[in-house]
Design a protein around this motif. Structure first.
Motif, PDB file in Angstrom:
ATOM      1  N   GLN A   1      -6.986   7.188  -3.846  1.00 40.17           N
ATOM      2  CA  GLN A   1      -7.568   7.915  -2.547  1.00 40.17           C
ATOM      3  C   GLN A   1      -8.487   7.080  -1.929  1.00 40.17           C
ATOM      4  N   GLN A   2      -9.458   6.242  -2.485  1.00 40.02           N
ATOM      5  CA  GLN A   2     -10.389   5.395  -1.862  1.00 40.02           C
ATOM      6  C   GLN A   2      -9.980   4.599  -0.716  1.00 40.02           C
ATOM      7  N   LEU A   3      -8.513   4.357  -0.934  1.00 43.66           N
ATOM      8  CA  LEU A   3      -8.084   3.245  -0.078  1.00 43.66           C
ATOM      9  C   LEU A   3      -8.025   3.606   1.383  1.00 43.66           C
ATOM     10  N   ILE A   4      -8.092   4.956   1.605  1.00 46.46           N
ATOM     11  CA  ILE A   4      -8.278   5.460   3.204  1.00 46.46           C
ATOM     12  C   ILE A   4      -9.610   5.548   3.485  1.00 46.46           C
TER      13      ILE A   4
ATOM     14  N   ARG B   1       3.075   6.200  -2.881  1.00 43.59           N
ATOM     15  CA  ARG B   1       4.100   6.940  -3.299  1.00 43.59           C
ATOM     16  C   ARG B   1       4.218   7.027  -4.792  1.00 43.59           C
ATOM     17  N   CYS B   2       3.958   6.033  -5.364  1.00 40.95           N
ATOM     18  CA  CYS B   2       3.841   6.261  -6.820  1.00 40.95           C
ATOM     19  C   CYS B   2       2.753   7.182  -7.528  1.00 40.95           C
TER      20      CYS B   2
ATOM     21  N   THR C   1       3.895   1.424 -11.143  1.00 40.91           N
ATOM     22  CA  THR C   1       3.882   0.231 -10.582  1.00 40.91           C
ATOM     23  C   THR C   1       2.427  -0.302 -11.125  1.00 40.91           C
ATOM     24  N   SER C   2       2.724  -1.643 -11.452  1.00 39.14           N
ATOM     25  CA  SER C   2       1.361  -2.653 -11.814  1.00 39.14           C
ATOM     26  C   SER C   2       0.638  -2.755 -10.550  1.00 39.14           C
TER      27      SER C   2
ATOM     28  N   LEU D   1       0.642  -1.242  -0.058  1.00 42.38           N
ATOM     29  CA  LEU D   1       0.013   0.031  -0.067  1.00 42.38           C
ATOM     30  C   LEU D   1       0.890   1.353   0.087  1.00 42.38           C
ATOM     31  N   CYS D   2       1.990   1.195   0.820  1.00 38.94           N
ATOM     32  CA  CYS D   2       2.890   2.189   0.743  1.00 38.94           C
ATOM     33  C   CYS D   2       3.551   2.687  -0.562  1.00 38.94           C
TER      34      CYS D   2
END
Length: 312
Positions: A308-311, A282-283, A292-293, A277-278
């Protein structure tokens, strides 16, 4: 043994492996291929392998493996154990899901497996729906829970209380709750034992608890990570000169990691997920100029549209 409300039959051995992600419970019992078993157990597990264990003090006599239900030689005065049932539930790590939820998951897996082992194919709910009537005989339980997150004196108490309550109340008609034996240890112990006793080319464990020692090193890489070792130490000065038969075994243990995700648990599933996730973050921010794939794969797996929906 004759009991009020029925008799108590042979013991069921209940093994519970508790991890940070899931809990698995299996139930075994002593198998008599001569047909003297009182109940058939879960149909799904009939015909599963049995393992013969030599009697105590027999040393490393070669064990005899049989297939369930097929007649075969047995070790004289030894035991043959058969897999009866299995069940799974959620995390048993109190540091991950809290003590109450961890105990609830352990109990859920255990009572499901025990009910299946004693003839209720659909598990504990089926037993409950039947009215929970007491059968002609009630089984004794011998339970060992080996779980992550149990590290300090007192950590085992909620699990012992929960399992004992399960035996006395939830499964009162099936098992003898007054004689249940419960042992709770860190999951490293069970992992080391499985490697020491079943680490050979044969699938048949050489289980002689007097001749064998739990000595070795194990490394666990799961939701968390831990390395654990046991070695036999030299006798004390006071014991020097005694006859060998009088010497007592001394063991030293060592442990590395297993502190939990807040302290890293490097190489664990949690650590890999965190690093993944980091990398995505970062990418996306441009802090890493590379692409990154992982971004597309994570969004697709979680059914999200943008990082952004990850948070949420």
């Amino acid at each position: 043994t004759t009991m009020a409300g029925g008799t108590t039959s042979a013991a069921l051995c209940v093994g519970i492996d508790g991890g940070g992600t899931k809990t698995k419970c299996i139930v075994t019992d002593r198998c008599d291929h001569a047909g003297e078993e009182g109940d058939a157990g879960s149909a799904a597990w009939r015909g599963t392998p049995c393992w013969a264990c030599p009697p105590l003090g027999a040393g490393h006599a070669a064990p005899t493996a049989t297939q369930g239900g097929v007649g075969s030689a047995r070790h004289e005065a030894g035991c043959v154990y058969r897999l009866r049932s299995a069940a799974t539930a959620g995390s048993a790590n109190p540091n991950s899901v809290g003590v109450d939820q961890a105990v609830k998951n352990v109990v859920e897996a255990a009572r499901e497996a025990v009910a299946k082992a004693l003839g209720y194919e659909d598990g504990w709910r089926a037993y409950q729906a039947s009215g929970g009537a007491s059968g002609a005989s009630r089984r004794r339980l011998s339970v060992c829970l080996s779980t992550s997150g149990v590290d300090r004196a007192g950590d085992e108490v909620p699990f012992v209380e929960g399992l004992r309550k399960m035996a006395r109340e939830d499964l009162a008609g099936l098992v003898d709750g007054s004689t249940v034996a419960i042992r709770v240890v860190n999951d490293a112990y069970a992992a080391l034992a499985s490697g020491v006793y079943v680490g050979g080319k044969s699938n048949n464990p050489l289980l002689d608890w007097q001749a064998d020692c739990l000595v070795g090193i194990v490394s666990i890489v799961g939701t968390g990570t831990i390395a654990f070792g046991v070695k036999e130490s030299l006798p004390t000065a006071q014991e020097e000169g005694k006859e060998s038969g009088e010497l007592k075994n001394h063991f030293e243990t060592a442990r590395v990691s297993g502190w939990g995700p807040a302290f890293g648990d490097t190489g664990s599933g949690y650590d890999l997920g965190y690093r993944l996730l980091c990398a995505v973050a970062r990418c996306h921010d441009g802090r890493d100029a590379r692409e990154t794939s992982l971004t597309a794969k994570v969004l697709s797996h979680l059914e999200l549209q943008e990082p952004q929906q990850l948070i949420k």
